[in-house]
Design a protein around this motif. Structure first.
Motif, PDB file in Angstrom:
ATOM      1  N   GLY A 140      39.784  -3.364  54.539  1.00  0.00           N
ATOM      2  CA  GLY A 140      38.906  -3.104  55.685  1.00  0.00           C
ATOM      3  C   GLY A 140      38.059  -4.287  56.097  1.00  0.00           C
ATOM      4  N   GLY A 141      38.229  -5.432  55.433  1.00  0.00           N
ATOM      5  CA  GLY A 141      37.400  -6.590  55.783  1.00  0.00           C
ATOM      6  C   GLY A 141      35.994  -6.495  55.219  1.00  0.00           C
ATOM      7  N   MET A 142      35.799  -5.612  54.214  1.00  0.00           N
ATOM      8  CA  MET A 142      34.475  -5.453  53.604  1.00  0.00           C
ATOM      9  C   MET A 142      34.493  -5.868  52.134  1.00  0.00           C
ATOM     10  SD  MET A 142      32.904  -2.125  55.483  1.00  0.00           S
ATOM     11  CE  MET A 142      31.236  -2.791  55.391  1.00  0.00           C
ATOM     12  N   ALA A 143      35.581  -6.530  51.728  1.00  0.00           N
ATOM     13  CA  ALA A 143      35.699  -7.128  50.392  1.00  0.00           C
ATOM     14  C   ALA A 143      35.622  -6.110  49.257  1.00  0.00           C
ATOM     15  CB  ALA A 143      34.659  -8.234  50.203  1.00  0.00           C
ATOM     16  N   GLY A 144      36.287  -4.969  49.453  1.00  0.00           N
ATOM     17  CA  GLY A 144      36.274  -3.934  48.420  1.00  0.00           C
ATOM     18  C   GLY A 144      36.932  -4.376  47.119  1.00  0.00           C
ATOM     19  N   GLY A 145      38.064  -5.034  47.222  1.00  0.00           N
ATOM     20  CA  GLY A 145      38.745  -5.508  46.011  1.00  0.00           C
ATOM     21  C   GLY A 145      37.894  -6.534  45.283  1.00  0.00           C
ATOM     22  N   SER A 146      37.254  -7.410  46.041  1.00  0.00           N
ATOM     23  CA  SER A 146      36.372  -8.421  45.454  1.00  0.00           C
ATOM     24  C   SER A 146      35.174  -7.750  44.785  1.00  0.00           C
ATOM     25  CB  SER A 146      35.877  -9.379  46.534  1.00  0.00           C
ATOM     26  OG  SER A 146      36.965  -9.987  47.184  1.00  0.00           O
ATOM     27  N   ALA A 147      34.640  -6.713  45.422  1.00  0.00           N
ATOM     28  CA  ALA A 147      33.523  -5.968  44.833  1.00  0.00           C
ATOM     29  C   ALA A 147      33.939  -5.384  43.491  1.00  0.00           C
ATOM     30  CB  ALA A 147      33.069  -4.859  45.787  1.00  0.00           C
ATOM     31  N   ASP A 148      35.161  -4.830  43.439  1.00  0.00           N
ATOM     32  CA  ASP A 148      35.631  -4.226  42.180  1.00  0.00           C
ATOM     33  C   ASP A 148      35.808  -5.280  41.095  1.00  0.00           C
ATOM     34  OD1 ASP A 148      35.623  -1.910  43.620  1.00  0.00           O
ATOM     35  OD2 ASP A 148      37.796  -1.816  43.876  1.00  0.00           O
ATOM     36  N   ALA A 149      36.249  -6.475  41.500  1.00  0.00           N
ATOM     37  CA  ALA A 149      36.389  -7.562  40.527  1.00  0.00           C
ATOM     38  C   ALA A 149      35.029  -7.934  39.950  1.00  0.00           C
ATOM     39  CB  ALA A 149      37.043  -8.771  41.187  1.00  0.00           C
ATOM     40  N   ALA A 150      34.029  -8.077  40.825  1.00  0.00           N
ATOM     41  CA  ALA A 150      32.677  -8.404  40.357  1.00  0.00           C
ATOM     42  C   ALA A 150      32.154  -7.273  39.467  1.00  0.00           C
ATOM     43  CB  ALA A 150      31.750  -8.623  41.551  1.00  0.00           C
ATOM     44  N   GLY A 151      32.395  -6.028  39.893  1.00  0.00           N
ATOM     45  CA  GLY A 151      31.952  -4.871  39.100  1.00  0.00           C
ATOM     46  C   GLY A 151      32.597  -4.844  37.733  1.00  0.00           C
ATOM     47  N   ALA A 152      33.897  -5.165  37.680  1.00  0.00           N
ATOM     48  CA  ALA A 152      34.610  -5.157  36.393  1.00  0.00           C
ATOM     49  C   ALA A 152      34.083  -6.266  35.481  1.00  0.00           C
ATOM     50  CB  ALA A 152      36.112  -5.317  36.630  1.00  0.00           C
ATOM     51  N   LEU A 153      33.765  -7.426  36.045  1.00  0.00           N
ATOM     52  CA  LEU A 153      33.199  -8.504  35.217  1.00  0.00           C
ATOM     53  C   LEU A 153      31.889  -8.052  34.573  1.00  0.00           C
ATOM     54  CD1 LEU A 153      33.621 -11.770  37.398  1.00  0.00           C
ATOM     55  CD2 LEU A 153      34.857 -11.189  35.298  1.00  0.00           C
ATOM     56  N   VAL A 154      31.016  -7.477  35.393  1.00  0.00           N
ATOM     57  CA  VAL A 154      29.694  -7.074  34.883  1.00  0.00           C
ATOM     58  C   VAL A 154      29.829  -5.906  33.899  1.00  0.00           C
ATOM     59  CG1 VAL A 154      27.444  -6.119  35.565  1.00  0.00           C
ATOM     60  CG2 VAL A 154      28.481  -7.962  36.912  1.00  0.00           C
ATOM     61  N   ALA A 155      30.716  -4.956  34.222  1.00  0.00           N
ATOM     62  CA  ALA A 155      30.875  -3.776  33.349  1.00  0.00           C
ATOM     63  C   ALA A 155      31.487  -4.176  32.003  1.00  0.00           C
ATOM     64  CB  ALA A 155      31.753  -2.735  34.040  1.00  0.00           C
ATOM     65  N   CYS A 156      32.530  -5.008  32.034  1.00  0.00           N
ATOM     66  CA  CYS A 156      33.181  -5.405  30.763  1.00  0.00           C
ATOM     67  C   CYS A 156      32.256  -6.310  29.956  1.00  0.00           C
ATOM     68  CB  CYS A 156      34.508  -6.094  31.034  1.00  0.00           C
ATOM     69  SG  CYS A 156      35.758  -4.982  31.699  1.00  0.00           S
ATOM     70  N   ASP A 157      31.505  -7.166  30.637  1.00  0.00           N
ATOM     71  CA  ASP A 157      30.546  -8.027  29.936  1.00  0.00           C
ATOM     72  C   ASP A 157      29.547  -7.161  29.161  1.00  0.00           C
ATOM     73  OD1 ASP A 157      29.122 -10.603  29.448  1.00  0.00           O
ATOM     74  OD2 ASP A 157      27.572  -9.635  30.648  1.00  0.00           O
ATOM     75  N   ALA A 158      29.071  -6.093  29.802  1.00  0.00           N
ATOM     76  CA  ALA A 158      28.102  -5.212  29.132  1.00  0.00           C
ATOM     77  C   ALA A 158      28.773  -4.401  28.021  1.00  0.00           C
ATOM     78  CB  ALA A 158      27.457  -4.283  30.161  1.00  0.00           C
ATOM     79  N   LEU A 159      29.972  -3.866  28.319  1.00  0.00           N
ATOM     80  CA  LEU A 159      30.669  -3.018  27.325  1.00  0.00           C
ATOM     81  C   LEU A 159      31.019  -3.818  26.070  1.00  0.00           C
ATOM     82  CD1 LEU A 159      32.040  -0.131  26.997  1.00  0.00           C
ATOM     83  CD2 LEU A 159      34.167  -1.299  27.596  1.00  0.00           C
ATOM     84  N   TRP A 160      31.495  -5.040  26.278  1.00  0.00           N
ATOM     85  CA  TRP A 160      31.950  -5.855  25.154  1.00  0.00           C
ATOM     86  C   TRP A 160      30.824  -6.693  24.535  1.00  0.00           C
ATOM     87  CZ3 TRP A 160      36.656  -7.925  28.461  1.00  0.00           C
ATOM     88  CH2 TRP A 160      37.617  -6.918  28.558  1.00  0.00           C
TER      89      TRP A 160
END
Ligand code: ATP
Length: 317
Positions: free
Chosen positions: A116-136
């Motif tokens: 949609g031109g709102m960078a949803g996939g990029s948002a998920d990548a950033a979210g996964a980095l932050v979530a995995c960093d915290a989980l691990w």
């Protein structure tokens, strides 16, 4: 971290218990998107002003034996669930960097339109980095996460920061912009997505056809002044996106969407990124409700959302 698997009087996870972390991450619009000439490596230099808005995806990372991905919400059928998903690639990259196995179950709850031109996939990548960093418990600094984000895609670093920021290079070099106040946005989602590379190719084609020499990219001073002043009328007049022409060339129905929002009293109309989502700036909440109601009736529009900007970047809930 959620305490679902913990007993109230003991904060040590039981062996085999599932721990999970949920991160909320915003969509973006580009208030300015200035595209330079095509480079020899196939990319374009950009000067852009990113603005995070209150449409969110959530990424939940849970302990697991291997890497797995599930998805629900807006556009879920169009989201790949394999290693082409940017969230998956983010988890793998972080694991490789930390020297551990990418054992995590990722669940995406999408509110950001796909393609949609709102960078949803990029948002998920950033979210996964932050979530995995915290989980691990990887404990990477913001700068480390930024460097990994930039490897994943041009729009990923901004999703870490949120707010309003200048993006240069391919968009991955981020400088905060002084911005005051809160802005009322309305977003019109289209019936079908639009491929970002296709829109850039069409821009190059149109420029060549017209014999245009693209100037070095830059952001107008009026836009920065409007943001500093928190003046939505000035901001509405200063919005600019070089991808509007190629996106509307590929999808002429977007002109009807942009016109419908303008006719309903939007003080600024804008293609979001490479489209096809159209963004409308309204003077206040009541005006936003009027613009939203008019867009709901437009045949070229699939769904309408209202959101405030700026929004915070990726953060653990
Ligand atoms: P951008 O403006 O950053 O180029 P976009 O917002 O237009 O992107 P995305 O929603 O990021 O588009 O999706 C573009 C394509 O990326 C989709 O068609 C899909 O195949 C793929 N993709 C990979 N990972 C994801 C993800 N986590 N969510 C949505 N799409 C994804």
């Amino acid at each position: 971290m959620t305490a679902a698997a913990l007993t109230p009087d003991d904060d040590t996870p039981r062996p085999g218990a599932t721990e999970s972390v949920t991160v909320r991450v915003p969509a973006k619009v580009n208030l300015a998107l200035s595209v330079g000439p095509l480079r020899s490596d196939g990319y374009h230099d950009l000067a852009t002003v990113f603005h995070a808005v209150g449409l969110f995806d959530e990424v939940t990372a849970s302990t697991a034996d291997g890497l797995a991905l599930t998805c629900e919400g807006e556009g879920q059928v169009d989201v790949p669930l394999d290693d082409t998903n940017l969230a998956w690639r983010a988890a793998e990259l972080l694991a490789r960097t930390a020297g551990r196995s990418p054992a995590v179950r990722l669940h995406l709850t999408k509110g950001i339109p796909v393609a949609g031109g709102m960078a949803g996939g990029s948002a998920d990548a950033a979210g996964a980095l932050v979530a995995c960093d915290a989980l691990w418990g990887t404990g990477l600094s913001r700068d480390d996460l930024h460097a990994l984000a930039a490897q994943l895609g041009s729009d990923v670093p901004f999703a870490l920061y949120g707010g309003t920021a200048m993006g240069t290079g391919r968009g991955e070099q981020i400088t905060p912009v002084l911005a005051r106040g809160e802005f009322h946005w309305v977003f019109a989602f289209a019936h079908e997505g639009l491929s970002t590379p296709a829109v850039f190719r069409e821009l190059d084609r149109l420029r060549e056809e017209a014999g245009e020499q693209a100037a070095a990219p830059g952001v107008d001073e009026e836009l920065l002044r409007a943001l500093r002043a928190g003046d939505s009328t000035l901001l509405g007049a200063a919005l600019r996106n070089d991808l509007t022409r190629p996106a509307t060339s590929l999808r002429p129905d977007l002109r009807a969407t942009l016109q419908a929002g303008q006719d309903a009293g939007a003080i600024g109309t804008l293609l979001s990124g490479s489209g096809p989502t159209c963004a409308f700036l309204a003077a206040d909440a009541a005006a936003a409700a009027r613009v939203a109601a008019a867009l709901e009736a437009a045949p070229s529009v699939r769904a309408v959302r209202r959101a405030l900007g700026p929004a915070a970047g990726a953060h653990v809930l």
